[in-house]
Design an enzyme around this catalytic site. Sequence first.
Site, PDB file in Angstrom:
ATOM      1  N   HIS A 127       0.842  -1.200   0.000  1.00  0.00           N
ATOM      2  CA  HIS A 127       0.000   0.000   0.000  1.00  0.00           C
ATOM      3  C   HIS A 127       0.878   1.251   0.000  1.00  0.00           C
ATOM      4  O   HIS A 127       0.509   2.274  -0.588  1.00  0.00           O
ATOM      5  CB  HIS A 127      -0.898   0.019   1.237  1.00  0.00           C
ATOM      6  CG  HIS A 127      -2.045  -0.924   1.192  1.00  0.00           C
ATOM      7  ND1 HIS A 127      -3.130  -0.755   0.354  1.00  0.00           N
ATOM      8  CD2 HIS A 127      -2.308  -2.056   1.906  1.00  0.00           C
ATOM      9  CE1 HIS A 127      -4.001  -1.732   0.552  1.00  0.00           C
ATOM     10  NE2 HIS A 127      -3.524  -2.545   1.482  1.00  0.00           N
ATOM     11  N   ASP A 150      -7.311  -2.902  -1.253  1.00  0.00           N
ATOM     12  CA  ASP A 150      -8.270  -3.662  -0.457  1.00  0.00           C
ATOM     13  C   ASP A 150      -9.656  -3.313  -0.981  1.00  0.00           C
ATOM     14  O   ASP A 150      -9.982  -2.124  -1.125  1.00  0.00           O
ATOM     15  CB  ASP A 150      -8.190  -3.271   1.022  1.00  0.00           C
ATOM     16  CG  ASP A 150      -6.851  -3.595   1.653  1.00  0.00           C
ATOM     17  OD1 ASP A 150      -6.110  -4.410   1.091  1.00  0.00           O
ATOM     18  OD2 ASP A 150      -6.546  -3.026   2.720  1.00  0.00           O
ATOM     19  N   GLU A 183      -5.917 -12.499   3.798  1.00  0.00           N
ATOM     20  CA  GLU A 183      -6.906 -11.413   3.740  1.00  0.00           C
ATOM     21  C   GLU A 183      -7.680 -11.519   2.432  1.00  0.00           C
ATOM     22  O   GLU A 183      -7.115 -11.281   1.352  1.00  0.00           O
ATOM     23  CB  GLU A 183      -6.220 -10.039   3.820  1.00  0.00           C
ATOM     24  CG  GLU A 183      -5.452  -9.809   5.121  1.00  0.00           C
ATOM     25  CD  GLU A 183      -4.714  -8.491   5.130  1.00  0.00           C
ATOM     26  OE1 GLU A 183      -4.491  -7.899   4.039  1.00  0.00           O
ATOM     27  OE2 GLU A 183      -4.323  -8.033   6.222  1.00  0.00           O
ATOM     28  N   HIS A 218      -7.505  -8.235   0.187  1.00  0.00           N
ATOM     29  CA  HIS A 218      -6.238  -7.611  -0.206  1.00  0.00           C
ATOM     30  C   HIS A 218      -5.657  -8.249  -1.471  1.00  0.00           C
ATOM     31  O   HIS A 218      -5.549  -9.472  -1.570  1.00  0.00           O
ATOM     32  CB  HIS A 218      -5.228  -7.746   0.944  1.00  0.00           C
ATOM     33  CG  HIS A 218      -3.894  -7.134   0.649  1.00  0.00           C
ATOM     34  ND1 HIS A 218      -3.491  -5.921   1.160  1.00  0.00           N
ATOM     35  CD2 HIS A 218      -2.852  -7.564  -0.107  1.00  0.00           C
ATOM     36  CE1 HIS A 218      -2.270  -5.639   0.730  1.00  0.00           C
ATOM     37  NE2 HIS A 218      -1.854  -6.631  -0.050  1.00  0.00           N
TER      38      HIS A 218
END
Length: 231
Positions: free
Chosen positions: A140, A147, A211, A214
């Site tokens: 990120h 996300d 995740e 993500h």
Amino acid sequence: MLKTAFCLLLTGFAASQTFAQSSKSLPAIEQKMVDRGLVDVQKIDPEIRVELKYSTTDNFIGRDVYGELTRAYLQPEMAKRLAKASALLKKEKPGYHLLVYDAARPNSAQYDLWNALDHLKIPARSKTQYVADPKIGSNHNFGCAIDLTVVDENGKPLDMGTKFDFFGPLAYPRSEQEMLKKGKLTARQIENRQLLRKVMTQVGFKVNTTEWWHFDGMSKAQARAKYGMIP
């Protein structure tokens, strides 16, 4: 002729002033993104929805981390891929949209997220499972990770089995079949996740094993070498 030329000159000056004012109107944190060459994903594809969770209190910290950053920025090549994923979703499920929860993130905010894990009493050895060490950086922090989820025709997020930023195996793509057998996830919840994964992986994003929300556009090493970290 002179009058026409003068009018054109005034028009051009007014336009340049308007552009200058609009560019200056960006919050400082967003201007930092633009200055580094990142782009607002909704300018690439207005069909993409955005709700930055760290610009709200609806996140694992329970407070606004981003402040004036409310738009989702990515490196241009990542934003173009995301637009392609959006088009694939539209073809697969007309009326559905991608909803972005997080995109490019300043490294300063990474420290906030990292330090918040101490208050949640997450063991030091497990911290990197949930938040990247800010000294190394998250994808990120390079504008190369996103996300997101999927919303239906009514703008309601699909049931993915957990909320965004849920800590634990229920959120792990690698554990889905085990969670299904234990009755902790339903087949529909997994199908919803697979829909998101299908459109994202088809355009070159990589799945994160812990995740469901993500996706990475490239390795961290590649992102660091190509773009550098957003301070």
